[in-house]
Design a protein around this motif. Structure first.
Motif, PDB file in Angstrom:
ATOM      1  N   LEU A 167       0.829  -1.152  -0.252  1.00  0.00           N
ATOM      2  CA  LEU A 167      -0.093  -0.010  -0.119  1.00  0.00           C
ATOM      3  C   LEU A 167       0.981   1.173  -0.161  1.00  0.00           C
ATOM      4  O   LEU A 167       0.597   2.190  -0.176  1.00  0.00           O
ATOM      5  CB  LEU A 167      -1.050  -0.108   1.216  1.00  0.00           C
ATOM      6  N   ALA A 168       2.280   1.018   0.321  1.00  0.00           N
ATOM      7  CA  ALA A 168       3.096   2.311   0.254  1.00  0.00           C
ATOM      8  C   ALA A 168       3.064   3.028  -1.017  1.00  0.00           C
ATOM      9  O   ALA A 168       3.080   2.328  -2.051  1.00  0.00           O
ATOM     10  CB  ALA A 168       4.485   1.678   0.652  1.00  0.00           C
ATOM     11  N   GLY A 173       1.232   7.616   3.832  1.00  0.00           N
ATOM     12  CA  GLY A 173       1.597   7.875   5.314  1.00  0.00           C
ATOM     13  C   GLY A 173       0.566   8.708   5.869  1.00  0.00           C
ATOM     14  O   GLY A 173       0.033   8.398   7.322  1.00  0.00           O
ATOM     15  N   GLU A 174       0.021   9.703   5.308  1.00  0.00           N
ATOM     16  CA  GLU A 174      -1.019  10.649   5.924  1.00  0.00           C
ATOM     17  C   GLU A 174      -2.447  10.019   6.015  1.00  0.00           C
ATOM     18  O   GLU A 174      -2.929  10.048   7.149  1.00  0.00           O
ATOM     19  CB  GLU A 174      -1.063  11.969   5.232  1.00  0.00           C
ATOM     20  N   VAL A 175      -2.694   9.418   5.104  1.00  0.00           N
ATOM     21  CA  VAL A 175      -4.127   8.640   5.002  1.00  0.00           C
ATOM     22  C   VAL A 175      -3.841   7.422   6.029  1.00  0.00           C
ATOM     23  O   VAL A 175      -4.975   7.397   6.952  1.00  0.00           O
ATOM     24  CB  VAL A 175      -4.221   7.897   3.720  1.00  0.00           C
ATOM     25  N   GLY A 176      -2.700   6.768   6.076  1.00  0.00           N
ATOM     26  CA  GLY A 176      -2.711   5.747   6.964  1.00  0.00           C
ATOM     27  C   GLY A 176      -2.652   6.224   8.535  1.00  0.00           C
ATOM     28  O   GLY A 176      -3.312   5.735   9.298  1.00  0.00           O
ATOM     29  N   ALA A 177      -2.037   7.309   8.778  1.00  0.00           N
ATOM     30  CA  ALA A 177      -1.961   8.135  10.156  1.00  0.00           C
ATOM     31  C   ALA A 177      -3.558   8.323  10.432  1.00  0.00           C
ATOM     32  O   ALA A 177      -3.710   8.188  11.622  1.00  0.00           O
ATOM     33  CB  ALA A 177      -1.176   9.139   9.990  1.00  0.00           C
ATOM     34  N   ASN A 221      -3.243   6.577  -3.972  1.00  0.00           N
ATOM     35  CA  ASN A 221      -3.882   5.766  -2.593  1.00  0.00           C
ATOM     36  C   ASN A 221      -4.973   5.373  -2.840  1.00  0.00           C
ATOM     37  O   ASN A 221      -6.030   5.731  -1.891  1.00  0.00           O
ATOM     38  CB  ASN A 221      -3.490   6.621  -1.480  1.00  0.00           C
ATOM     39  N   ARG A 222      -5.564   4.640  -3.819  1.00  0.00           N
ATOM     40  CA  ARG A 222      -7.104   4.553  -4.236  1.00  0.00           C
ATOM     41  C   ARG A 222      -7.598   3.436  -2.978  1.00  0.00           C
ATOM     42  O   ARG A 222      -8.660   3.833  -2.553  1.00  0.00           O
ATOM     43  CB  ARG A 222      -7.255   3.773  -5.452  1.00  0.00           C
TER      44      ARG A 222
END
Length: 557
Positions: A167-168, A173-177, A221-222
């Motif tokens: 997924l990277a 990183g922002e979406v995951g956070a 990051n769909r």
């Protein structure tokens, strides 16, 4: 239809002579012979409508659990400082909007999307989170993405995450956070997300409808974005999004960035839910907004993907790593492919870069698969296995590589200070390299000059190799001398200078003409007898690079 289906007057009868007021009116005014059959048909039609679309069972309007005084006057369309996330699940306004293509194979969900019910009791106070992400490309060419969610000093809710490898991507990183932070917050807590990335802020606000209409087709990051939007829609509280750069306190943003960097070097990956709950899933692209481009791209995406070329992936990884080392920020592979089509690059060099990225030239390993021709895969000078990076940089017996790179360095040092380290990756991605001064400001002229020197030099080395191998048949007596190589390189640079001057003619090329000030910044300080030239020497004749051609053998001894 709903009114007709719900006729339940005591006097209503299931026959054509029904004496009720409704049926009598239908027989009199609209000349309907059998009103009771129309009422029965209306009931049957309504029973066929799925709950998700039924007017009596569809989701009620969203009710946001937040005090009115918490919505400030800054939440207007003209101010980019603070924007609202609209949690309303999109519903087609017309029959045209309802048709979607390229949907998933999953069975459609018939349950309407609803916000979570508000828990009883007093709602929590507003929660503010600073979100930051970072990414890089490792030595194997894979993205490594980290994210940080900063709640406050010594707050146990502070999170540092590492996005799984599959997924990277830039921005992951922002979406995951955000996803990680949402998992630990009350569902009815008003949320204020302080996000640095302008693209993420837009995708969650004014661009959200367009992204969902195209099923997030072009978004890197769909998967994560679809999950994030669904999670925000489930919440029964208001979500506001703020630009971190507009905050007065920069210390908290630095703490969030530190968390993101910590996450990027973690030994283990964090896990994220990648499946959207069925009621909130939006599958496929709206048919009426499709274009030839979007249809073609979606068709390519749903087709069985061909095996990726090993050498292309290797070359791209080397390019991304080299540019990341040079600039301090790693570009995307899409940016590399676009960079080789820049208008400053001659078409012949564009083809050279494209084929080099794909390892499409018939050298090296290509000949290993052809019986009795394996020797063609060896370098004609040193007998080592031949490859493009060997030809351009690594062959110790190649006078072309040695002379040309030294000449390029000498010309560069006439004006600039440090000649950068040249590797195969930096040649392929040199259009993305940026030269900066001591204050970090881009030097436009130096950046363009470096690109010209690297590309012209690399392309000439390749052409000389082809002449030596194909035209001369490997005959060492016909190989180019060092003086001849140097003069060919100097001629190529002077021709590039000449074309730069000609392309500034706005009368001939109009808006496509090169800007005079950029050409002056590129070549000033490198010209022959430059002190005798005017400040604007574009229209002067006989302008040459300030390096002297070498005499051919047998003269001026």
């Amino acid at each position: 239809m709903e009114i007709i289906a719900n006729r339940n007057l005591p006097s209503h009868r299931q026959n054509k002579n029904c004496p009720c007021a409704d049926c009598s009116q239908d027989r009199t005014h609209i000349k309907c012979d059998k009103p009771y059959k129309c009422a029965k048909l209306a009931r049957d039609i309504l029973q066929c409508i799925l709950p998700k679309w039924h007017p009596l069972t569809s989701a009620p309007p969203y009710s946001l659990n937040i005090d009115p005084e918490q919505i400030t006057a800054d939440t207007n369309d003209e101010d980019n400082h603070l924007t609202l996330f609209d949690p309303t699940y999109p519903s087609p306004d017309s029959l045209t909007d309802g048709f979607q293509v390229f949907t998933t194979l999953n069975a459609p969900c018939n349950v309407p999307a609803r916000q979570a019910p508000k828990p009883s009791g007093e709602p929590p106070k507003l929660i503010s989170i600073i979100i930051t992400g970072t990414h890089k490309i490792d030595k194997d060419g894979y993205y490594v993405s980290g994210g940080g969610a900063w709640f406050g000093q010594d707050d146990q809710r502070n999170k540092s995450i590492k996005v799984p490898e599959h997924l990277a991507a830039p921005g992951a990183g922002e979406v995951g956070a955000i996803l990680s932070a949402l998992s630990s917050l009350p569902i009815n807590a008003p949320l204020q997300l302080m996000v640095k990335s302008p693209s993420l802020r837009k995708n969650l606000t004014k661009n959200l409808t367009n992204q969902e209409d195209t099923d997030w087709m072009d978004h890197p990051n769909r998967i994560l974005m679809k999950v994030l939007v669904a999670q925000l829609r489930k919440r029964c509280a208001l979500t506001t999004i703020i630009d971190t750069n507009k905050l007065a306190d920069k210390t908290s943003a630095k703490h969030a960035l530190a968390l993101a960097k910590e996450g990027m070097v973690k030994d283990t990956y964090d896990t994220f839910e990648t499946k959207v709950d069925a009621p909130f899933e939006i599958s496929g692209m709206k048919l009426h907004i499709g274009t030839q481009r979007t249809f073609y791209k979606n068709i390519r995406n749903v087709q069985i993907k061909s095996k990726q070329r090993r050498l292309t992936n290797m070359n791209m990884a080397r390019t991304l790593y080299a540019i990341g080392e040079a600039n301090g920020a790693t570009p995307t592979s899409e940016q590399v492919w676009l960079s080789i089509r820049h208008k400053d690059i001659p078409k012949s060099i564009r083809g050279f870069l494209w084929k080099s990225l794909h390892s499409a030239y018939k050298i090296g390993e290509f000949w290993d698969k052809i019986p009795h021709y394996e020797n063609r895969g060896k370098c004609g000078l040193c007998s080592l296995p031949e490859s493009m990076d060997h030809i351009l940089l690594e062959c110790d017996e190649s006078p072309a590589s040695r002379v040309i790179w030294k000449a390029a360095k000498d010309l560069w040092l006439k004006r600039e200070n440090n000649w950068p380290d040249i590797c195969f990756g930096s040649i392929l991605g040199c259009n993305l390299i940026t030269v900066r001064d001591s204050d970090g400001k881009e030097k436009v002229g130096a950046t363009r000059l470096l690109k010209i020197l690297i590309l012209e030099s690399a392309h000439l080395i390749w052409k000389l190799r082809c002449e030596r191998t194909i035209k001369f048949g490997g005959d060492r007596e016909k190989h180019h001398s060092e003086n001849e190589i140097y003069n060919k390189w100097l001629h190529a640079i002077n021709m590039r200078l000449k074309f730069d001057r000609l392309l500034t003619d706005s009368m001939r090329y109009g808006k496509k003409a090169s800007k005079i000030d950029i050409v002056l910044k590129t070549w000033s300080g490198l010209l022959k007898n430059e002190d005798d030239l005017p400040d604007n020497w574009i229209r002067q004749t006989g302008v040459l690079v300030g390096m002297t051609p070498r005499p051919p053998p047998g003269r001026l001894r």
